[in-house]
Design a protein around this motif. Structure first.
Motif: not given
Length: 69
Positions: A49-61
């Motif tokens: 299970s996981y959540e998606l987060e958008t980093g400072k670089n604009g990419k989602t992980s």
């Protein structure tokens, strides 16, 4: 939280991808997210299970990983 299956993870390179069960694009996962979750490593075919987060670089992980087996 999303549920997915590890599609690929290379411990030497420190990244991989998780395929979301609900469809959509694969989620990038970095070794730091794996370590923060206390998992040590993840393996192909493992359910997470996981959540998606958008980093400072604009990419989602994927972050906040947990074993969903």
């Amino acid at each position: 939280m999303a549920i997915g299956t590890v599609k690929f993870f290379n411990l030497d390179r420190g990244y991989g991808f998780i395929t979301n069960e609900a469809g959509g694009p694969d989620a990038f996962v970095h070794i730091t997210a794996v370590e923060r979750a206390g998992l040590g490593s993840i393996k192909e075919g493992q359910k997470l299970s996981y959540e998606l987060e958008t980093g400072k670089n604009g990419k989602t992980s994927a972050v906040n990983l947990a074993d969903a087996s």
